[in-house]
Design a protein around this motif. Structure first.
Motif, PDB file in Angstrom:
ATOM      1  N   GLY A  63       0.776  -1.229   0.000  1.00  0.00           N
ATOM      2  CA  GLY A  63       0.000   0.000   0.000  1.00  0.00           C
ATOM      3  C   GLY A  63       0.805   1.275   0.000  1.00  0.00           C
ATOM      4  O   GLY A  63       0.245   2.358   0.016  1.00  0.00           O
ATOM      5  N   SER A  64       2.144   1.209  -0.022  1.00  0.00           N
ATOM      6  CA  SER A  64       2.927   2.437   0.062  1.00  0.00           C
ATOM      7  C   SER A  64       3.669   2.757  -1.215  1.00  0.00           C
ATOM      8  O   SER A  64       4.063   3.886  -1.443  1.00  0.00           O
ATOM      9  N   GLY A  65       3.871   1.765  -2.052  1.00  0.00           N
ATOM     10  CA  GLY A  65       4.649   1.987  -3.251  1.00  0.00           C
ATOM     11  C   GLY A  65       6.132   2.156  -2.978  1.00  0.00           C
ATOM     12  O   GLY A  65       6.883   2.567  -3.860  1.00  0.00           O
ATOM     13  N   ALA A  66       6.592   1.863  -1.755  1.00  0.00           N
ATOM     14  CA  ALA A  66       7.997   2.023  -1.397  1.00  0.00           C
ATOM     15  C   ALA A  66       8.635   0.666  -1.198  1.00  0.00           C
ATOM     16  O   ALA A  66       7.983  -0.291  -0.789  1.00  0.00           O
ATOM     17  N   ARG A  67       9.927   0.599  -1.481  1.00  0.00           N
ATOM     18  CA  ARG A  67      10.667  -0.641  -1.328  1.00  0.00           C
ATOM     19  C   ARG A  67      11.237  -0.759   0.076  1.00  0.00           C
ATOM     20  O   ARG A  67      11.698   0.208   0.658  1.00  0.00           O
ATOM     21  N   ALA A  68      11.223  -1.971   0.592  1.00  0.00           N
ATOM     22  CA  ALA A  68      11.921  -2.240   1.841  1.00  0.00           C
ATOM     23  C   ALA A  68      13.406  -2.379   1.539  1.00  0.00           C
ATOM     24  O   ALA A  68      13.798  -2.756   0.432  1.00  0.00           O
TER      25      ALA A  68
END
Length: 915
Positions: free
Chosen positions: A15-20
């Motif tokens: 849901g964030s569109g960010a990579r871990a």
């Protein structure tokens, strides 16, 4: 579950569109845990006695100047006396020189006009200035105690105002009901009269605990989940920490909103529920409705049925494997879910009803047959389900069942009434607890227990967002830390000893059922045996303890491989401290130093493939650094409790999917009837351990199908499940591993990953060896790349820390304390551990005094409480710097700076070569 993730893979946060963060050989989880202190740190800072300590500092400064200048002037006088120009003045000059050197005011007969006339003009002026400083020092010293009294009145009012906070009163009602009642009386009093000294000290200690620490029970904290944000963003703690919202005790849908919500969750104590269930299962009218199953550890061997007994002692029991006993067990196994009544009806071949009843009771009491509770190990509503089961099984109860049911309904009502005003709620809860304790006492289900339910707070939504790019270097270095912590695994000596023993008995090609192997170890003769047998007994008997440089000094009598492990550990400590010394105090040592070490380690030092790291983030010129508080093993072990509570609170975001990387060999255990801390979502298959099944427990791996073999590649034992696949048992609950039953402990420690690989504050320090008397041992901060492995620390015996002498003026004491701290470089705010005995372990495991106590010596309340806690002068005391400092504590908008602990998970991927 996902498979291995390579360097080029993308690990997206839901849901964030960010990579871990991810890197070569590892991947971070898509979420991270967040634990936020319930009280702003500024509340504790406001209790510093600033004016008093300003005068203390002035006294220390003046005293230092008086001492230095007095010694210098004494040297000048020595030269003048040696010149012999006024021999008649020599006795007075010698006396004056002694007074100057000693820092005391000269007597009138020594400091005469003739002496002042004799002294050269500059020297006479310097002496006059020295005398002025001496007078100023005397005035400052004399005024500190009175100033302390004046500030004590002011700070008592500040403490009273801080303890009015809703969050503090809620937490105190659970942690210390007695102190909570005293606080109520103080706050409700019409005047400003302070309570007794002990009450003030305890309130200040609890306030410091609530502001400066977080707890898995979250009595004074709120827990939630954090998300990764896109590159370029700044770390963003929530700007608003809302007041406590609707409380929940059962899972249910939550309003669809992205806003952060603070939700209170009340849970009945799991041990009380389980003990009540056991009592109910024995009652007439209820017994027939109890589901039975055969103990999953039961195995026939040598004409007997062997099985693990009840969890508390877990003896190895056996019965002759008669045809009639086999027939009884076949009846139970043939009908999963069959009740006691249904089984009894089918056992007519065993005799009349009374005979069958005695037979089943004997088998149940011995542990061969188990009662299955009407709730699963993971359910959040065990108490309501137990009540519903009792009501269905016995619609019109009388006698003991009726009394027990009424008590359980009262507990359920207390949990339901959780949303009362804090003062009213805690009074009602305490009254309910007293009544319930009386009702449950005859049943033996926790009589007198002060905690029949647990209260926690969770942050539904996103508590913190952090940009993954900024923490990528930290994760890279954490992956190196993950590898080298393998050498310090507390269970590694046991793993080596077990492998040596197995080779001695079964050979490298041997294969033996685990329960047979366990029984053989269990039956070892404690008075005799080979070196391998002695080693197994030794490391089985010793509970996992923190390891330091001296912990590797094991004797050769435990075998050459255990001795080699000791040598590897000694070498590791020498290299680690040498690298830190070369890098300089507070500077990071290069990660390559660790890589060179780990590359040379033998195969029997395998790293954990999945860890949860607890820590706090601080700023540094080269980017964020993680100050490690502790490291545990297993996917999402640290976040399991948080996700469970969020699920109870109705936060749909708690279902954040599976961990990014799960080793297919992992296998966990169901939750027994013990602690609420072990309730968590499942992340791997389960081993069907005895006495952990429930009415809807999913199938598990039968312990009777576990085989022990030797793994030549790792030079350790391997546990194989059905089909020959390797298994690595994990303890993923938050209770300490020292409380695991013996066979489960052996499965985890001998074949899996030890639950704790780095104990807070201890594993990277010199063990628990006592320092010499009159010594304060210092160890600098240890930093590897972007990871602070250990804070600076000072070790001493309790008698070394300055305590007020009998009749000593408080101002004089504070000056003495300030000088003592300054001379040793000890900060005025620190965390302290006071050990009750040489190892800090009681007969039941780690003792409470090992927990860190926040101390700020400029806070008179905390200083007095700490001095009182020191107790016997021979106790071991360890002080650690309070890191991160207050400027690095995240600020949550108008809610102030809150100590925030993160739980970061990372796991080895297939390209690491470790799986």
């Amino acid at each position: 579950m996902t498979g291995g993730i390579g360097e080029g893979s993308v690990v997206m946060t839901p849901g964030s569109g960010a990579r871990a963060p991810r890197g070569a050989g590892y991947a971070a989880d898509t979420i991270f845990g967040v634990r936020v202190a319930g009280i702003p740190a500024e509340r504790v800072a406001a209790l510093r006695f600033r004016r008093t300590w300003s005068e203390v500092d002035e006294a220390v400064r003046l005293a230092g100047r008086v001492t230095a200048e007095g010694e210098r002037l004494a040297d000048v006088l020595h030269a003048l006396i040696g010149a012999g120009r006024r021999p008649e003045l020599k006795p007075a000059l010698v006396a004056l020189r002694r007074d100057l050197f000693a820092g005391r005011r000269p007597r009138a007969r020594v400091l005469t006009p003739a002496i002042m006339d004799f002294l050269p003009g500059p020297v006479a002026g310097e002496l006059s200035a020295w005398l002025d400083d001496l007078d100023r020092l005397a005035r400052v010293r004399a005024g500190i105690s009175g100033l302390l009294d004046h500030e004590l009145t002011e700070k008592t009012a500040v403490l009273r105002d801080a303890t009015r906070l809703f969050e503090f009163r809620q937490g105190l009602a659970q942690s210390s009901p007695d102190l909570s009642e005293r606080l109520d009386a103080w706050l409700d009093a019409p005047d400003d009269r302070a309570p007794g000294r002990q009450t003030l000290l305890r309130l200040a200690k609890y306030l410091a605990r609530a502001a400066m620490k977080t707890s898995p029970y979250a009595t004074f904290a709120a827990s939630g989940l954090g998300r990764w944000s896109p590159e370029g963003d700044a770390a963003a703690p929530a700007r608003d920490l809302p007041a406590t919202g609707a409380r929940r005790r059962r899972p249910g849908p939550a309003p669809a909103t992205d806003d952060l919500r603070m939700v209170g969750v009340a849970e009945a104590d799991r041990s009380v529920v389980y003990a009540s269930w056991l009592r109910a299962a024995r009652q007439p009218g209820l017994r027939d409705a109890v589901v039975l199953r055969v103990n999953p550890s039961a195995v026939e061997e040598d004409g007997r049925l062997w099985f693990l007994g009840h969890l508390l002692a877990e003896p190895i029991n056996s019965l002759p494997a008669s045809a009639s006993l086999r027939a009884v067990l076949d009846v139970i196994r043939s009908d999963p879910g069959a009740t006691y009544g249904a089984v009894a009806e089918r056992l007519t071949f065993a005799g009349d009803a009374a005979t069958v009843d005695r037979l089943l009771t004997t088998l149940i009491d011995g542990g061969l047959v188990e009662r299955c509770p009407p709730f699963s190990d993971r359910t959040a509503d065990a108490l309501p389900r137990l009540i519903d089961w009792m009501a269905r099984a016995l619609p019109e109860p009388t006698g003991e069942p009726a009394r027990l049911l009424a008590s359980l309904r009262a507990i359920d009502a207390a949990v339901t009434a959780y949303a009362l005003h804090p003062a009213e709620r805690k009074r009602q809860w305490r009254a309910d607890a007293d009544r319930l304790a009386e009702k449950l006492a005859p049943a033996g289900t926790g009589a007198g227990s002060p905690r029949l339910m647990h209260e926690s707070y969770v942050l539904a939504g996103t508590a913190v967002r952090r940009p993954s790019a900024s923490l990528r270097p930290m994760y890279d270095d954490l992956n190196h830390v993950r590898r080298f912590l393998a050498l310090l695994d507390p269970s590694l000596p046991l793993k080596i000893a077990l492998a040596d023993y197995f080779l001695q008995v079964y050979g490298p090609a041997g294969s033996v059922p685990f329960l047979t192997f366990y029984r053989r170890i269990h039956d070892m003769d404690p008075q005799a045996g080979t070196g391998a047998e002695r080693a197994v007994r030794r490391f089985l008997e010793v509970a996992p303890r923190p390891l330091g440089p001296g912990a590797g000094r094991v004797r050769d009598r435990y075998g050459p491989r255990v001795a080699r492990l000791g040598e590897l550990r000694r070498t590791f400590w020498k290299v680690l401290h040498a690298a830190q010394e070369k890098a300089g105090e507070g500077n990071p040592m290069p990660v390559a130093v660790l890589d060179e070490l780990t590359a040379s380690w033998p195969p029997f030092v395998p790293p954990a493939t999945s860890i949860s790291v607890y820590g706090q983030v601080m700023t540094a010129p080269d980017g964020p650094r993680l100050v490690v508080n502790g490291v545990v093993t297993g996917p999402r072990r640290g976040m399991g409790r948080i996700r469970h509570l969020l699920g109870v609170a109705g936060d749909q975001a708690a279902d954040a999917g599976e961990p990014v990387v799960v080793d297919p060999a992992f296998a966990e255990f169901r939750v027994s009837g013990g602690s609420n801390l072990d309730l968590r979502p499942r992340v791997s298959p389960v081993i069907d351990y005895p006495f952990t099944g429930g009415d809807d427990a999913e199938p598990g791996i039968p312990p009777t199908e576990l085989l022990v073999e030797y793994d030549g590649d790792r030079e350790l034992l391997v546990l194989r499940g059905p089909g020959g696949s390797p298994l690595r048992p994990l303890h993923l609950g938050l209770t300490s591993e020292v409380f695991l039953p013996p066979a489960q402990s052996l499965l985890v420690r001998g074949f899996g990953a030890n639950p704790t690989v780095m104990m807070p504050g201890w594993v990277l320090r010199g063990g628990l060896r006592y320092p010499p008397a009159s010594a304060v041992e210092y160890a600098p901060r240890l930093t590897v790349g972007a990871v602070v492995l250990a804070r600076a620390r000072w070790r001493m015996r309790a008698g070394e820390f300055p305590a007020p002498a009998k009749g000593e003026d408080r101002g004089v004491y504070l000056i003495r304390l300030a000088r003592w701290l300054g001379e040793r470089g000890i900060p005025r705010a620190f965390f302290a551990r006071v050990m009750e005995d040489r190892y800090g372990y009681g007969t039941q495991g780690p003792i409470k005094s090992r927990k860190p106590l926040y101390v700020d010596v400029t806070n008179w309340f905390l200083l007095q409480d700490f001095v009182r806690a020191l107790g016997h002068p021979d106790r071991l005391v360890v002080l650690e710097e309070a890191l991160p400092a207050l400027p690095d504590v995240p600020r949550y908008g108008e809610h102030g700076s809150r100590v925030t602990e993160y739980i970061f998970d990372l796991a080895a991927t297939e390209d690491s070569g470790e799986r």
